[in-house]
Design a protein around this motif. Structure first.
Motif, short mmCIF file in Angstrom:
data_model
loop_
_atom_site.label_atom_id
_atom_site.label_comp_id
_atom_site.label_asym_id
_atom_site.label_seq_id
_atom_site.Cartn_x
_atom_site.Cartn_y
_atom_site.Cartn_z
N VAL A 52 1.17 -1.16 -0.12
CA VAL A 52 0.05 0.03 0.08
C VAL A 52 0.81 1.13 -0.02
CG1 VAL A 52 -1.63 1.29 1.38
CG2 VAL A 52 -2.12 -1.14 1.13
N LEU A 53 1.99 1.19 0.83
CA LEU A 53 2.60 2.37 1.06
C LEU A 53 3.45 2.71 -0.28
CD1 LEU A 53 3.66 2.08 4.54
CD2 LEU A 53 2.52 3.91 3.60
N GLU A 54 4.03 1.54 -0.95
CA GLU A 54 4.61 1.69 -2.34
C GLU A 54 3.74 2.24 -3.28
OE1 GLU A 54 5.67 -1.87 -5.40
OE2 GLU A 54 6.74 -1.94 -3.65
N LYS A 55 2.58 1.89 -3.62
CA LYS A 55 1.55 2.36 -4.32
C LYS A 55 1.34 3.94 -3.87
CE LYS A 55 -2.11 -0.14 -5.36
NZ LYS A 55 -3.20 -1.11 -5.42
N ILE A 56 1.08 4.22 -2.65
CA ILE A 56 0.77 5.72 -2.37
C ILE A 56 1.98 6.57 -2.71
CG2 ILE A 56 0.86 7.29 -0.34
CD1 ILE A 56 -0.99 5.12 0.96
N GLY A 57 3.33 5.94 -2.69
CA GLY A 57 4.52 6.70 -3.01
C GLY A 57 4.60 7.10 -4.40
N LEU A 58 4.02 5.96 -5.08
CA LEU A 58 4.16 6.25 -6.93
C LEU A 58 2.96 7.26 -7.08
CD1 LEU A 58 3.89 2.43 -7.88
CD2 LEU A 58 5.88 4.16 -8.19
N ALA A 59 1.80 7.31 -6.43
CA ALA A 59 0.86 8.48 -6.76
C ALA A 59 1.35 9.76 -6.26
CB ALA A 59 -0.38 7.84 -5.86
N LEU A 60 1.96 9.79 -5.01
CA LEU A 60 2.54 11.07 -4.69
C LEU A 60 3.62 11.73 -5.81
CD1 LEU A 60 2.92 10.22 -1.02
CD2 LEU A 60 1.72 11.89 -1.72
N ARG A 61 4.46 10.82 -6.23
CA ARG A 61 5.35 11.25 -7.14
C ARG A 61 4.78 11.60 -8.33
NH1 ARG A 61 8.07 7.55 -3.87
NH2 ARG A 61 7.70 5.85 -5.09
N GLU A 62 3.78 10.90 -8.75
CA GLU A 62 3.14 11.53 -10.03
C GLU A 62 2.49 12.58 -9.93
OE1 GLU A 62 -0.11 9.77 -13.44
OE2 GLU A 62 0.78 8.34 -12.12
N ALA A 63 2.16 12.97 -8.85
CA ALA A 63 1.59 14.25 -8.38
C ALA A 63 2.61 15.38 -8.02
CB ALA A 63 0.28 14.18 -7.36
N GLY A 64 3.75 14.95 -8.21
CA GLY A 64 4.78 15.98 -7.74
C GLY A 64 5.14 16.07 -6.32
N ALA A 65 4.59 15.10 -5.63
CA ALA A 65 5.06 15.17 -4.26
C ALA A 65 5.95 13.97 -3.74
CB ALA A 65 3.85 15.19 -3.47
N ASP A 66 6.43 13.76 -2.60
CA ASP A 66 7.04 12.71 -2.07
C ASP A 66 6.45 12.48 -0.57
OD1 ASP A 66 8.60 10.65 -1.98
OD2 ASP A 66 10.40 11.65 -2.85
N PHE A 67 6.99 11.20 -0.03
CA PHE A 67 6.55 10.98 1.49
C PHE A 67 6.96 12.13 2.38
CE2 PHE A 67 7.29 6.45 -0.10
CZ PHE A 67 5.88 6.14 -0.02
N GLU A 68 7.99 12.96 2.10
CA GLU A 68 8.48 13.83 2.96
C GLU A 68 7.42 15.14 3.05
OE1 GLU A 68 11.19 16.67 0.14
OE2 GLU A 68 11.96 14.78 1.06
N HIS A 69 6.54 15.11 2.21
CA HIS A 69 5.52 16.07 2.11
C HIS A 69 4.01 15.63 2.56
CE1 HIS A 69 7.87 17.17 -1.61
NE2 HIS A 69 8.29 17.89 -0.80
N VAL A 70 4.15 14.50 3.25
CA VAL A 70 2.88 13.99 3.63
C VAL A 70 2.70 14.44 5.25
CG1 VAL A 70 1.54 11.89 4.79
CG2 VAL A 70 2.80 11.79 2.54
N VAL A 71 1.38 15.01 5.39
CA VAL A 71 1.06 15.65 6.64
C VAL A 71 -0.10 14.88 7.53
CG1 VAL A 71 1.96 18.05 6.05
CG2 VAL A 71 -0.58 17.33 5.95
N ARG A 72 -0.49 13.94 6.85
CA ARG A 72 -1.54 13.18 7.53
C ARG A 72 -1.88 11.60 6.81
NH1 ARG A 72 -4.74 12.19 11.38
NH2 ARG A 72 -7.19 12.22 11.17
N THR A 73 -1.92 10.59 7.70
CA THR A 73 -2.41 9.30 7.19
C THR A 73 -3.60 8.85 7.90
OG1 THR A 73 -0.87 8.30 8.56
CG2 THR A 73 -0.18 8.72 6.22
#
Length: 126
Positions: A52-73
């Motif tokens: 799940v986290l791998e897939k979230i990382g892929l989506a974030l990168r496609e949107a121009g973000a990365d895990f370091e930008h996550v403020v809420r899960t």
């Protein structure tokens, strides 16, 4: 500007959702599971959470973000006793980032083989 990120899943247009949506500098990643077509990756909560986290990382990168930008899960478990295993997977990604997080038990997910679903919100610095 609104950017939609698709996973290519056949049910996205049927249900009417996107894997992620970016508006301005905010990225919202939809509830994500370890389901890849008919396959569920991982037989246990830890391995499902890793996928799940791998897939979230892929989506974030496609949107121009990365895990370091996550403020809420938000973490949904079908069995709350698996919280430590899922928490360990979450901590491997977010240990130093430490977003606000909620973890709760739900009665069921869309497929009975699924044990965990995770959502994320990221804010990209301007």
């Amino acid at each position: 500007m609104r950017q939609l990120v698709s996973s290519g899943a056949p049910w996205e247009p049927i249900v009417g959702y996107s894997r992620a949506v970016r508006v301005g500098n905010v990225v919202e990643v939809a509830g994500t599971t370890a389901q890849d077509g008919a396959i569920i990756t991982g037989l246990d909560a830890y391995n499902q959470a890793k996928r799940v986290l791998e897939k979230i990382g892929l989506a974030l990168r496609e949107a121009g973000a990365d895990f370091e930008h996550v403020v809420r899960t938000r973490i949904y478990l079908t069995d709350i006793t698996s919280w430590e295993a899922v928490g360990r997977a979450h901590g491997e990604v977010f240990g130093s980032i430490r977003p606000a997080s909620t973890m709760l038990e739900v009665k069921a997910l869309i497929d009975p083989r699924l044990l965990v679903e995770i959502e994320a919100t990221a804010i990209i610095p301007e």
